[in-house]
Design a protein around this motif. Sequence first.
Motif, PDB file in Angstrom:
ATOM      1  N   ILE A 352       0.808  -1.215   0.000  1.00 11.56           N
ATOM      2  CA  ILE A 352       0.000   0.000   0.000  1.00 11.56           C
ATOM      3  C   ILE A 352       0.846   1.272   0.000  1.00 11.56           C
ATOM      4  N   VAL A 353       1.962   1.262   0.701  1.00  8.37           N
ATOM      5  CA  VAL A 353       2.814   2.454   0.742  1.00  8.37           C
ATOM      6  C   VAL A 353       3.362   2.751  -0.649  1.00  8.37           C
ATOM      7  N   ASP A 354       3.882   1.725  -1.306  1.00  7.03           N
ATOM      8  CA  ASP A 354       4.395   1.907  -2.669  1.00  7.03           C
ATOM      9  C   ASP A 354       3.279   2.301  -3.627  1.00  7.03           C
ATOM     10  N   PHE A 355       2.113   1.689  -3.437  1.00  2.08           N
ATOM     11  CA  PHE A 355       0.969   1.982  -4.311  1.00  2.08           C
ATOM     12  C   PHE A 355       0.577   3.459  -4.216  1.00  2.08           C
ATOM     13  N   LEU A 356       0.524   3.987  -3.005  1.00  2.00           N
ATOM     14  CA  LEU A 356       0.114   5.379  -2.812  1.00  2.00           C
ATOM     15  C   LEU A 356       1.132   6.353  -3.388  1.00  2.00           C
ATOM     16  N   VAL A 357       2.402   6.052  -3.211  1.00  2.00           N
ATOM     17  CA  VAL A 357       3.446   6.949  -3.723  1.00  2.00           C
ATOM     18  C   VAL A 357       3.526   6.869  -5.244  1.00  2.00           C
ATOM     19  N   ASP A 358       3.516   5.649  -5.771  1.00  2.00           N
ATOM     20  CA  ASP A 358       3.601   5.484  -7.231  1.00  2.00           C
ATOM     21  C   ASP A 358       2.410   6.127  -7.942  1.00  2.00           C
ATOM     22  N   GLY A 359       1.249   6.148  -7.278  1.00  2.00           N
ATOM     23  CA  GLY A 359       0.052   6.735  -7.889  1.00  2.00           C
ATOM     24  C   GLY A 359      -0.076   8.226  -7.678  1.00  2.00           C
ATOM     25  N   GLY A 360       0.865   8.817  -6.925  1.00  2.00           N
ATOM     26  CA  GLY A 360       0.806  10.254  -6.684  1.00  2.00           C
ATOM     27  C   GLY A 360      -0.206  10.655  -5.627  1.00  2.00           C
ATOM     28  N   VAL A 361      -0.757   9.670  -4.915  1.00  2.00           N
ATOM     29  CA  VAL A 361      -1.684   9.982  -3.830  1.00  2.00           C
ATOM     30  C   VAL A 361      -0.931  10.618  -2.667  1.00  2.00           C
ATOM     31  N   GLU A 362       0.282  10.111  -2.416  1.00  2.00           N
ATOM     32  CA  GLU A 362       1.147  10.647  -1.372  1.00  2.00           C
ATOM     33  C   GLU A 362       2.471  11.089  -1.994  1.00  2.00           C
ATOM     34  N   LYS A 363       3.084  12.116  -1.407  1.00  2.00           N
ATOM     35  CA  LYS A 363       4.331  12.646  -1.958  1.00  2.00           C
ATOM     36  C   LYS A 363       5.551  11.864  -1.501  1.00  2.00           C
ATOM     37  N   SER A 364       5.436  11.169  -0.375  1.00  2.00           N
ATOM     38  CA  SER A 364       6.591  10.428   0.134  1.00  2.00           C
ATOM     39  C   SER A 364       6.118   9.182   0.865  1.00  2.00           C
ATOM     40  N   LYS A 365       7.025   8.221   1.015  1.00  2.00           N
ATOM     41  CA  LYS A 365       6.692   6.998   1.745  1.00  2.00           C
ATOM     42  C   LYS A 365       6.432   7.301   3.223  1.00  2.00           C
ATOM     43  N   ARG A 366       7.165   8.259   3.768  1.00  2.00           N
ATOM     44  CA  ARG A 366       6.960   8.618   5.170  1.00  2.00           C
ATOM     45  C   ARG A 366       5.537   9.118   5.387  1.00  2.00           C
ATOM     46  N   GLN A 367       5.095  10.025   4.495  1.00  2.00           N
ATOM     47  CA  GLN A 367       3.736  10.551   4.620  1.00  2.00           C
ATOM     48  C   GLN A 367       2.708   9.462   4.397  1.00  2.00           C
ATOM     49  N   ALA A 368       2.985   8.559   3.449  1.00  2.00           N
ATOM     50  CA  ALA A 368       2.074   7.454   3.173  1.00  2.00           C
ATOM     51  C   ALA A 368       1.909   6.567   4.402  1.00  2.00           C
ATOM     52  N   ARG A 405      -9.345   6.814  -1.118  1.00  2.00           N
ATOM     53  CA  ARG A 405      -9.774   8.046  -0.466  1.00  2.00           C
ATOM     54  C   ARG A 405      -8.739   8.417   0.591  1.00  2.00           C
ATOM     55  N   ARG A 406      -8.295   9.666   0.533  1.00  2.00           N
ATOM     56  CA  ARG A 406      -7.365  10.186   1.534  1.00  2.00           C
ATOM     57  C   ARG A 406      -8.087  11.254   2.341  1.00  2.00           C
ATOM     58  N   GLY A 407      -8.186  11.032   3.640  1.00  2.00           N
ATOM     59  CA  GLY A 407      -8.971  11.942   4.459  1.00  2.00           C
ATOM     60  C   GLY A 407     -10.452  11.697   4.251  1.00  2.00           C
ATOM     61  N   LYS A 408     -11.264  12.725   4.443  1.00  2.00           N
ATOM     62  CA  LYS A 408     -12.710  12.544   4.357  1.00  2.00           C
ATOM     63  C   LYS A 408     -13.271  12.716   2.949  1.00  2.00           C
ATOM     64  N   LYS A 409     -12.604  13.528   2.115  1.00  2.00           N
ATOM     65  CA  LYS A 409     -13.231  13.889   0.840  1.00  2.00           C
ATOM     66  C   LYS A 409     -12.350  13.708  -0.391  1.00  2.00           C
ATOM     67  N   LYS A 410     -11.044  13.564  -0.227  1.00  2.00           N
ATOM     68  CA  LYS A 410     -10.145  13.551  -1.386  1.00  2.00           C
ATOM     69  C   LYS A 410     -10.064  12.156  -1.984  1.00  2.00           C
ATOM     70  N   TYR A 411     -10.586  12.028  -3.220  1.00  2.00           N
ATOM     71  CA  TYR A 411     -10.587  10.744  -3.901  1.00  2.00           C
ATOM     72  C   TYR A 411      -9.561  10.730  -5.042  1.00  2.00           C
ATOM     73  N   PHE A 412      -9.051   9.522  -5.315  1.00  2.00           N
ATOM     74  CA  PHE A 412      -8.160   9.282  -6.443  1.00  2.00           C
ATOM     75  C   PHE A 412      -8.611   7.976  -7.093  1.00  2.00           C
ATOM     76  N   LEU A 413      -8.535   7.932  -8.410  1.00  2.00           N
ATOM     77  CA  LEU A 413      -8.979   6.743  -9.129  1.00  2.00           C
ATOM     78  C   LEU A 413      -7.814   6.086  -9.845  1.00  2.00           C
ATOM     79  N   GLY A 414      -7.483   4.873  -9.414  1.00  2.00           N
ATOM     80  CA  GLY A 414      -6.464   4.107 -10.101  1.00  2.00           C
ATOM     81  C   GLY A 414      -7.088   3.333 -11.245  1.00  2.00           C
ATOM     82  N   ILE A 415      -6.596   3.564 -12.447  1.00  2.00           N
ATOM     83  CA  ILE A 415      -7.116   2.869 -13.643  1.00  2.00           C
ATOM     84  C   ILE A 415      -6.137   1.744 -13.976  1.00  2.00           C
ATOM     85  N   VAL A 416      -6.635   0.527 -13.867  1.00  2.00           N
ATOM     86  CA  VAL A 416      -5.754  -0.640 -14.000  1.00  2.00           C
ATOM     87  C   VAL A 416      -5.373  -0.844 -15.454  1.00  2.00           C
TER      88      VAL A 416
END
Length: 417
Positions: A352-368, A405-416
Motif C-alpha cells: 500500500i505504501v508503494d501503491f500510494l506513492v507510485d500513484g501520486g496519492v502521497e508525496k513520500s513513503k513517510r507521509q504514506a 480516499r485520503r482523508g474525508k473527501k479527497k478521492y483518487f482513481l487508479g485505472i488498472v
Amino acid sequence: MDFLEDLEWRGSLKQVTDAAGLRKAMQDGQIGAYVGVDPTASSIHIGNLIPLMVLKRFQLAGHKAVIIAGGGTGAIGDPSGKKNERTLLSLEQINDNVEAQKKQFQKLFGHDDDFSIVNNNDWLGQLTLQEFLRDYGKLFSVNVMIKKDVVASRLDAGISFTEFTYQILQGIDFHELWRRENVRLQIGGSDQWGNITSGIDLIHTLEGNDAPAFGVTIPLMLNSDGTKFGKSEGNAIWLDAEKTSPYTFYQFWLNQDDRDVVKYLKFFTFLTVDEINELEVEVKDNPGQRLAQRRLAQEVTKFVHGQAAVDEAEQLSQALFSGNISDLSVKQIQSVFSGVPSFEAESHAKNIVDFLVDGGVEKSKRQAREDVQNGAITINGEKVTDVAFEVDPQSHYEGQYVLVRRGKKKYFLGIVK
C-alpha cells in the motif's frame, strides 16, 4: 395564469410581438409553436433546454409543440451568439446528429399528436439557388437585414454571405411550418428576435398582413455571478447520459447557488407557484438544508432522464457521503468518479505504501505510512491501517479500478492497465 402570464412570473419572457393576438389565437383553438435546434453536436445541452422548457409549457397548455431539427440550417451556421464564423460540419455528421437528437426530443415531449419533429432540410434542401434568390431574396431588404442585432454585432469583425443569409432561411422555416403544421408561434432566445421578426414579416408578405404569426423570446440567463448559465466551468452539461452521466447531471443542479436556485426552480421545473414560494422560504430560513436545490435536481433530472435516474443519483450521493462504495458497479464508478484525479495502476498486487506513492496519492513513503497508520486511507471503501497491506487491483470493480480516499473527501482513481 395563462401561458404568457406564467412565463412572465417564471422570468421566462423577454419579448412578445403581439401579446393580445397570441392570446386570442391560443383561445380560438389548438395552434403550433416551434423551436429550432441546429444539430451541431450529437446531443443537446442545458443551453438548448432553455427554449425547450418554454415550448414544453406551451404543449402542456394544450397546444402542439414542433421542433425543427436543423439539417438544412445546420449546414449553414447561425451567426447569433458567435464572434467568428462557425466551423461547418459534413452533411453525414449533421444527419447523424439529427438522428441522435431526435431521441432526446422524444423523451422530453413524447410521441403523441401534440408533438412533431421536422427536418428543415426537407424543404431547404430542395431549393435551387435561382428559386432562393427569386422567391425569397427579393422579399428581404439588405438595409433592414444589416440592422438586425444578430448581424450588426458581427459587422466590425466581418460576416460571410453564408451566415448573413441565415435569417432568410429561418424566415422560410417559419413560413413552411405556418403552412404545414399550423405553427403560429416561434420561440427563441433574446438573440433570435431579429430572425423571428424576419420570419413574421415574410409570412405577412406571402400570406397577408392579417395572417396570425407571433414571436416570443426568452431573457439571457445568467448566474448570480454574471456568468452565462451552464458555462461557468467551461464544460457543457449534456442531456445524453453517455456524455454527462445522470449522476453528474443531478449534481450540477444540486450544487446551484442559493441566489440562483429559486430562479431555476421557476424556469426549469413545472412546480406550482405555491410549491416554489414554499421552497423560497426554505432557502431564506434554512439555507443549510438545501431543500430547494435537492428539489431542483430531482425535478430536472426526472424530466430529462426519468425517476429511476433520480433514485440512482441519490443512492450514489448517499454512498459517496457515507463512504460505503465497495459495492458500486463499474459503470457507477465511472459516473461518480470520472472527474477526480486519476493514475495508472498495475494489475498485480502491491504494498500500500508503494501503491500510494507510485500513484501520486502521497508525496513520500513517510507521509504514506503516517496516513495509513492514522486511518486516513481507504481502498475501495475499506479503511486500511496496516502498512504491510497489499493492494490487489483484481479484488474490486471487475479489476478495472482501484478507488482511493485520503482523508474525508479527497478521492483518487487508479485505472488498472
